[in-house]
Every structure is written in C-alpha cells, then in structure tokens.
Motif scaffolding. Sequence first.
Motif, PDB file in Angstrom:
ATOM      1  N   THR A  12       0.851   5.073   5.755  1.00 21.81           N
ATOM      2  CA  THR A  12      -0.575   5.339   5.659  1.00 21.81           C
ATOM      3  C   THR A  12      -0.857   7.027   5.923  1.00 21.81           C
ATOM      4  O   THR A  12      -1.609   7.660   5.222  1.00 21.81           O
ATOM      5  CB  THR A  12      -1.454   4.688   6.804  1.00 21.81           C
ATOM      6  OG1 THR A  12      -0.985   3.156   6.727  1.00 21.81           O
ATOM      7  CG2 THR A  12      -2.785   4.711   6.331  1.00 21.81           C
ATOM      8  N   SER A  88      -0.900   4.363  -9.564  1.00 23.59           N
ATOM      9  CA  SER A  88      -0.506   3.545  -8.547  1.00 23.59           C
ATOM     10  C   SER A  88      -1.193   3.663  -7.069  1.00 23.59           C
ATOM     11  O   SER A  88      -1.677   2.879  -6.593  1.00 23.59           O
ATOM     12  CB  SER A  88       1.208   3.613  -8.302  1.00 23.59           C
ATOM     13  OG  SER A  88       1.363   4.572  -7.661  1.00 23.59           O
ATOM     14  N   ASP A  91      -4.550   2.192  -7.451  1.00 24.12           N
ATOM     15  CA  ASP A  91      -4.533   0.901  -7.275  1.00 24.12           C
ATOM     16  C   ASP A  91      -4.586   0.707  -5.746  1.00 24.12           C
ATOM     17  O   ASP A  91      -5.132  -0.501  -5.216  1.00 24.12           O
ATOM     18  CB  ASP A  91      -3.448   0.240  -8.143  1.00 24.12           C
ATOM     19  CG  ASP A  91      -3.447   0.289  -9.553  1.00 24.12           C
ATOM     20  OD1 ASP A  91      -4.917   0.653  -9.841  1.00 24.12           O
ATOM     21  OD2 ASP A  91      -2.572   0.144 -10.314  1.00 24.12           O
ATOM     22  N   ALA A  92      -3.702   1.386  -5.039  1.00 19.73           N
ATOM     23  CA  ALA A  92      -3.610   0.986  -3.533  1.00 19.73           C
ATOM     24  C   ALA A  92      -4.643   1.445  -2.883  1.00 19.73           C
ATOM     25  O   ALA A  92      -4.961   0.698  -1.825  1.00 19.73           O
ATOM     26  CB  ALA A  92      -2.261   1.909  -2.886  1.00 19.73           C
ATOM     27  N   PRO A  95      -8.307  -1.709  -2.448  1.00 18.96           N
ATOM     28  CA  PRO A  95      -8.800  -2.584  -1.337  1.00 18.96           C
ATOM     29  C   PRO A  95      -9.718  -2.127  -0.270  1.00 18.96           C
ATOM     30  O   PRO A  95     -10.503  -2.521   0.327  1.00 18.96           O
ATOM     31  CB  PRO A  95      -7.447  -3.228  -0.522  1.00 18.96           C
ATOM     32  CG  PRO A  95      -6.377  -2.868  -1.824  1.00 18.96           C
ATOM     33  CD  PRO A  95      -6.856  -1.748  -2.520  1.00 18.96           C
TER      34      PRO A  95
ATOM     35  N   ASP B  91      -6.370  -4.256   7.664  1.00 19.54           N
ATOM     36  CA  ASP B  91      -5.619  -5.122   6.435  1.00 19.54           C
ATOM     37  C   ASP B  91      -5.865  -4.527   5.331  1.00 19.54           C
ATOM     38  O   ASP B  91      -4.797  -4.202   4.327  1.00 19.54           O
ATOM     39  CB  ASP B  91      -6.170  -6.510   6.350  1.00 19.54           C
ATOM     40  CG  ASP B  91      -6.142  -7.506   7.603  1.00 19.54           C
ATOM     41  OD1 ASP B  91      -5.007  -7.092   8.148  1.00 19.54           O
ATOM     42  OD2 ASP B  91      -6.705  -8.303   7.740  1.00 19.54           O
ATOM     43  N   ALA B  94      -3.394  -1.858   4.493  1.00 22.52           N
ATOM     44  CA  ALA B  94      -2.127  -2.176   4.132  1.00 22.52           C
ATOM     45  C   ALA B  94      -1.216  -1.684   3.002  1.00 22.52           C
ATOM     46  O   ALA B  94      -0.218  -1.406   2.923  1.00 22.52           O
ATOM     47  CB  ALA B  94      -1.832  -3.708   4.648  1.00 22.52           C
ATOM     48  N   PRO B  95      -2.196  -1.826   1.948  1.00 18.32           N
ATOM     49  CA  PRO B  95      -1.625  -1.571   0.550  1.00 18.32           C
ATOM     50  C   PRO B  95      -1.335  -0.083   0.381  1.00 18.32           C
ATOM     51  O   PRO B  95      -0.255   0.380  -0.280  1.00 18.32           O
ATOM     52  CB  PRO B  95      -2.815  -1.896  -0.535  1.00 18.32           C
ATOM     53  CG  PRO B  95      -3.515  -2.905   0.089  1.00 18.32           C
ATOM     54  CD  PRO B  95      -3.575  -2.620   1.612  1.00 18.32           C
ATOM     55  N   ARG B  98       1.981   0.653   2.272  1.00 23.63           N
ATOM     56  CA  ARG B  98       3.231   0.683   1.433  1.00 23.63           C
ATOM     57  C   ARG B  98       3.292   1.453   0.345  1.00 23.63           C
ATOM     58  O   ARG B  98       4.586   1.850   0.191  1.00 23.63           O
ATOM     59  CB  ARG B  98       2.901  -0.949   0.828  1.00 23.63           C
ATOM     60  CG  ARG B  98       3.393  -2.213   1.430  1.00 23.63           C
ATOM     61  CD  ARG B  98       3.511  -3.344   0.781  1.00 23.63           C
ATOM     62  NE  ARG B  98       2.342  -3.913   0.097  1.00 23.63           N
ATOM     63  CZ  ARG B  98       1.542  -4.607   0.655  1.00 23.63           C
ATOM     64  NH1 ARG B  98       1.715  -4.698   1.958  1.00 23.63           N
ATOM     65  NH2 ARG B  98       0.255  -4.894   0.007  1.00 23.63           N
ATOM     66  N   TRP B  99       2.228   1.883  -0.149  1.00 16.89           N
ATOM     67  CA  TRP B  99       2.349   2.860  -1.281  1.00 16.89           C
ATOM     68  C   TRP B  99       2.941   4.147  -0.590  1.00 16.89           C
ATOM     69  O   TRP B  99       3.932   4.805  -1.203  1.00 16.89           O
ATOM     70  CB  TRP B  99       0.917   3.037  -1.824  1.00 16.89           C
ATOM     71  CG  TRP B  99       0.945   4.254  -2.905  1.00 16.89           C
ATOM     72  CD1 TRP B  99       1.093   4.148  -4.222  1.00 16.89           C
ATOM     73  CD2 TRP B  99       0.868   5.622  -2.661  1.00 16.89           C
ATOM     74  NE1 TRP B  99       0.994   5.157  -5.061  1.00 16.89           N
ATOM     75  CE2 TRP B  99       0.841   6.212  -4.176  1.00 16.89           C
ATOM     76  CE3 TRP B  99       0.741   6.469  -1.587  1.00 16.89           C
ATOM     77  CZ2 TRP B  99       0.902   7.594  -4.395  1.00 16.89           C
ATOM     78  CZ3 TRP B  99       0.953   8.007  -2.101  1.00 16.89           C
ATOM     79  CH2 TRP B  99       0.766   8.326  -3.133  1.00 16.89           C
TER      80      TRP B  99
END
Lengths: 109, 109
Positions: A12, A88, A91-92, A95, B91, B94-95, B98-99
Amino acid sequence: MAKRPGAYHCGTEAAMDIIDGKWKVGILWALGEGVRRFGELRRMLPGVTEKVLASHLRELEQDGIVRREALPTVPPHVEYSLTPLGVSLNDALAPLARWGEQHILSAVR
Amino acid sequence: MAKRPGAYHCGTEAAMDIIDGKWKVGILWALGEGVRRFGELRRMLPGVTEKVLASHLRELEQDGIVRREALPTVPPHVEYSLTPLGVSLNDALAPLARWGEQHILSAVR
DNA sequence: CAGAATCCTTAAAGATACTG
DNA sequence: CAGTATCTTTAAGGATTCTG
C-alpha cells in the motif's frame, strides 16, 4: 514519485507513493477513458496549473503508469495514455473508489 | 482529514483524503491486527513522532475510522482500534496493497 | 501547443521540551 | 503513559513569464 523498491514496508505504501500528488488520481481517471492531449487534461482538471500537470505527468511516466507520445507536428502535439501497468493500477483503485462513494459521498445525499 | 461530503468529485478522492498523511496507512495496518495502545503504535511505526501520531489518530477518529478508549487508570492507558468503517476501509485497500507488492516491491527481489 | 524557468506561499511534518 | 505546546524545516503546489 516512487522511490527504490526496497524503501517500502508494504504494498500500500508503495502504491500510495505513486499516486501521491494532488492531481494524480484525477489524471488516472481522465486517462482511463482514453488517449488525451495536454490541453484536454488541463481542461478536464479544473484548477490544475500547467507546471503541476506537467510534473505529475512526468512522474507518472517515470513510474511506468503513463505513456507519452510527442507527434512531430507544428504546433506541437503530445498524447498521453495509460500503460498496461497504469490500467492495472486503475483497476486496483476501483474498490477504494466504491468505498469512498458509499461511505463518504453518499453520507449527505 | 475528510472535508465536507460535497467537496469531492469521485470516491477515490474522498478516500484518499482520509488516508492522506504520512503514517495513516501504517496505522490502519497496525490496527488491522487488533487493539493497540499509543506506545505500541509508536513502536510499530519506527520514525513517527508523538505529535504526528497523536494528530493522525485524532483525525482518523473524527473520520470514524478509529475508536479511542481512555481507561481511567493511573498511569493513563488509551486503547485504539478500528471501527467497522475502518475495517471496511482496510478491506478496500487490500487490492491496492496487492498491486503494490506485485508491481513495485517484487520488481528487484 | 506544450512545456521550461523562476519565484513565492503555506500546510504538513520534524525536533524538542514539558505535563496531567 | 499519553499526550500538549512551540518552534523550525521542507517540499508540494501556485502564479507568472518566457519559448521551441
């Protein structure tokens, strides 16, 4: 701007570093819709100055998020677009956008 | 700190505003593991000063992300934890984590 | 048109010291 | 222990001007 890969403790933090800058997510959002020219971006982001827009674009380019293509025309013509990495990242970010809409934006509507 | 709900153009901008601050995501990450006291947080985030940690915690509390509970003991004892909203923000992050791990951190490893 | 160069303002963060 | 109070520093961003 992103530092060296070893300088982070978690993903992050690394991602935040890349989108750190007042207009970076706005640029990502604008380029998510397609190829844009410098002047178009400026009009899509009311309030941004040329200097800040230019430096943000240069940083995003160095981080591999944005592709810059200068067409050899007179007057100059420069097109910006997202790289696959930029797509990408966008996209991340989705959320987080949903979270903000649900929990913050809709709080008073 | 979050401004008024009407001040944003998109959800990402609103979310970014809440986690804007050098140590905010670190605090979120630390509290994601459970209840922590002030001194524990300070030790978990090497380099943060008391002043900055205190002000970041106050902002997160005002934004409804963190719950602060002061126990009436001598010496003082204050516990911080995530609210349900804070858990949902974690939450949504989180993506992005990961990215960052995939595309930035692992670039040289 | 798309920027580079320069100067300027100001919030966020850091350092340090003190206290209920 | 968990802060608060000041003071200083720094770097992002803004305004303006100039040019290939």
